[in-house]
Write a protein that holds these residues in place. Sequence first.
Motif, short mmCIF file in Angstrom:
data_model
loop_
_atom_site.label_atom_id
_atom_site.label_comp_id
_atom_site.label_asym_id
_atom_site.label_seq_id
_atom_site.Cartn_x
_atom_site.Cartn_y
_atom_site.Cartn_z
N ASP A 22 1.76 -3.08 -6.48
CA ASP A 22 0.95 -1.95 -6.02
C ASP A 22 -0.49 -2.42 -5.83
O ASP A 22 -1.14 -2.88 -6.78
N ALA B 8 -3.11 -0.59 -5.06
CA ALA B 8 -4.13 0.41 -5.38
C ALA B 8 -5.05 -0.10 -6.48
O ALA B 8 -4.58 -0.48 -7.57
N GLY B 9 -6.35 -0.15 -6.21
CA GLY B 9 -7.32 -0.58 -7.20
C GLY B 9 -7.36 -2.08 -7.41
O GLY B 9 -8.09 -2.56 -8.28
N ARG B 10 -6.60 -2.86 -6.66
CA ARG B 10 -6.61 -4.31 -6.81
C ARG B 10 -7.47 -4.93 -5.71
O ARG B 10 -7.64 -4.36 -4.64
N ILE C 273 6.12 5.11 -7.72
CA ILE C 273 5.48 3.80 -7.52
C ILE C 273 5.70 2.91 -8.75
O ILE C 273 6.01 1.72 -8.63
N ARG D 283 4.42 11.17 -7.62
CA ARG D 283 4.20 10.00 -6.77
C ARG D 283 4.00 8.75 -7.61
O ARG D 283 4.58 7.69 -7.33
N ASP D 284 3.16 8.87 -8.64
CA ASP D 284 2.85 7.71 -9.48
C ASP D 284 4.10 7.17 -10.18
O ASP D 284 4.24 5.95 -10.36
N GLY E 40 5.83 3.09 1.63
CA GLY E 40 4.64 2.25 1.67
C GLY E 40 4.65 1.30 2.84
O GLY E 40 5.53 1.37 3.71
N ASP F 228 0.87 -1.16 0.00
CA ASP F 228 0.00 0.00 0.00
C ASP F 228 0.92 1.23 0.00
O ASP F 228 1.55 1.53 1.01
N TYR F 229 1.01 1.92 -1.13
CA TYR F 229 1.97 3.02 -1.28
C TYR F 229 1.40 4.31 -0.68
O TYR F 229 0.98 5.23 -1.38
N THR F 230 1.40 4.34 0.65
CA THR F 230 0.93 5.51 1.40
C THR F 230 1.99 5.94 2.42
O THR F 230 1.64 6.50 3.46
#
Length: 527
Positions: free
Chosen positions: A201, A203-205, A106, A102-103, A174, A85-87
Motif C-alpha cells: 500500500d 498511501a503515506g509512503r 486494503i 475500505r481500510d 487499485g 495506489d488503492y483508489t
Amino acid sequence: MRFLPVNLDAVLVELDDLPQTLALLASLQADPIDGIEEMVPAARTLLVRYRPAKLSRAALLERIGARSLTAPVERTGTLIEIPVDYTGEDLDEVAQMLGMSRDEVIRRHTGSEYTVAFTGFAPGFAYLSGGDSGLNVPRRATPRTRIPAGAVGLAGPFSGVYPQASPGGWQIIGVTAVPMWDLGREVPALLQPGFRVRFIDMAGRPAWPSPAMARQPAAASIAVDPHGAALEIRSTGLQALFQDTGRHGQTGQGVSASGAVDQGALRAANRLVGNTSDEACVEIVYGGFQFVCRGEAVVAFTGADAPIVVTTVGGTSRSAPAYHAIALSDGDSLVLGTPRAGIRSYLAARGGFTIAPVLGSCSTDTLARVGPAPIAAGDVLPVRSVVRGAIVGLHEQPPADLPTMEQTVTLDVVMGPRTDWFTPEAVALLSSQVWKVTPQSNRVGLRLAGEQPLTRANAAELPSEGTALGALQVPPSGQPLLFMADHPLTGGYPVIGSVASYHLDLAGQVPIGASLRFNPIHPFGTP
C-alpha cells in the motif's frame, strides 16, 4: 478427474481444485507425454491440446488418468513486490459486499502473500492465488468495456493486475505503475507461474522507484537485402497483417498462438513459391491490396476467390490466377480486388519477407497486441534473395467450398465441454437455428446473432478455464462468439461446443452478413 470433450485434438481435464490442477500440470511438465502439444492450466481445469496422429485420445486419457494429484507444487524463491495506489473504482462496493471498511480490505489484500497459479486472458495477466480467503468476491455482473493498464482487481478467490487496457469484469480496487508485460525484457511477463507476490500500500509512503512503462513492440525491424526484391505497398484494404503458423509454446506468459486464420491457405501459398510451409505471409481481409514490385520476384495468392490484375511498367495489364505462382518484373504493379467468395487472401513471396519475429513468430495478435505492426500504405516489404533450393511449385487446386454472403454455411461442432450448462432446448436450438455473422466480427471471433438466444440451465459463475480455437463461448446475452485465431487464452463463460478442427479454415473465410448452421457431432460417443 473428469475428461470433457473440446475438439478432435483437445480435451479438458476437470479436477477438484487448484492444487490438483497444479499438481497434474507439474507432473506432465516433469514427465511429458509425447504427443501433447500445449497445456493451459486454470482454476480447476487443464486444457490439453494433442496430436491425434501421434497419440490416440484413449491413450491420452489413460496416461493422464494414471498421474498422481497429491504431490505438492513447490513455489520458487522469487518474490515480486507490487506497489498499489488503492483508489480503485470498485473498492467501496467490494468493502460493502464483504461487510468491511475500505481500510480492512486494503489491510487484508496487502497482508497476504500470493502465488502465481496460472496465466491467461491476456499476455502477462497472472491469476494470483493464496490470498486472504475473506476477499472472495464475484466478477461484476456487467463487464466494463475498458479497464486501464495496471488496474488491480479481485475475482472469486483470485487477485490480478491488468497488463494493458482491455475489457474486463474483475472488481477493481487499485492501480499500479509496474508494467506486467514489457517486450523489452528478456522474459516479457513480470509474473511467472510459481512466483510469490506481495502487494504494498503506497498511501503515506515515499514514491516507489518509477519503473519504465511497458514498451510495446515497435514496427518490426526490416533488414533490406541488397540482392533481393521488395514490395512497395500502395494500398492495404481493410486490414493487412503478417501471419505465419503461430506463436506456440508461450502459454506460460499468457500468450496464445494467433497465426493465420486459414492455415491451409497459408501453407498452400508458401508451397507455390517454394518456401517452407511456416513462412510468414501477408493476410489480407476483403481485398483492396495493391503494391509495386521493386526488382524481380515470384509471388502467389491463395485463400479468397479474388481478382488479381498485374500491370507492367509499359501499361499492359493482364489477369493472374490465384493458386498459381506469379512472376513479377521490376516496376510491375499488382492489384488484389474484392473477393467473390471468402474474405481472407494470403500473399507469399519466394524467399520470404524479412520481417523480424516477436517471441518466435511473425504473427500479429490483434487482441494481445503482440507481433509486427499492421502493414500500412507506403511500407516497403523487402523479400529475401534466394540462391538455390526454393523451387516454385505447380499450381494448386483452390477450395471448392469458399463461402459467400448468399449461402448458408454448415460447420460441424464437437459438443462440450460445457454443453450441460445449457437447457436441452438451447442445445437443440444451436443446430436448428440459423445464426448471422455480425459486423462486430474480427480475428478474435465471429460474433453471431440468432433470433432466439441460448439459455443456460446452470446460472453459476464458471471459474476461468482454457479456451480453444473454434470454441463457441456463450456470454450472458445468449448470442455465441466463435473464437478465431486471436481469442483469449482463458475465459469465464461456458463453451457449448467447438467448431471441428477440419472446418476451422472454412470458418475463417465466412463473410460478415453470412448465415451459419451448426451440425453437432459426437466423435467420442453419445454424450
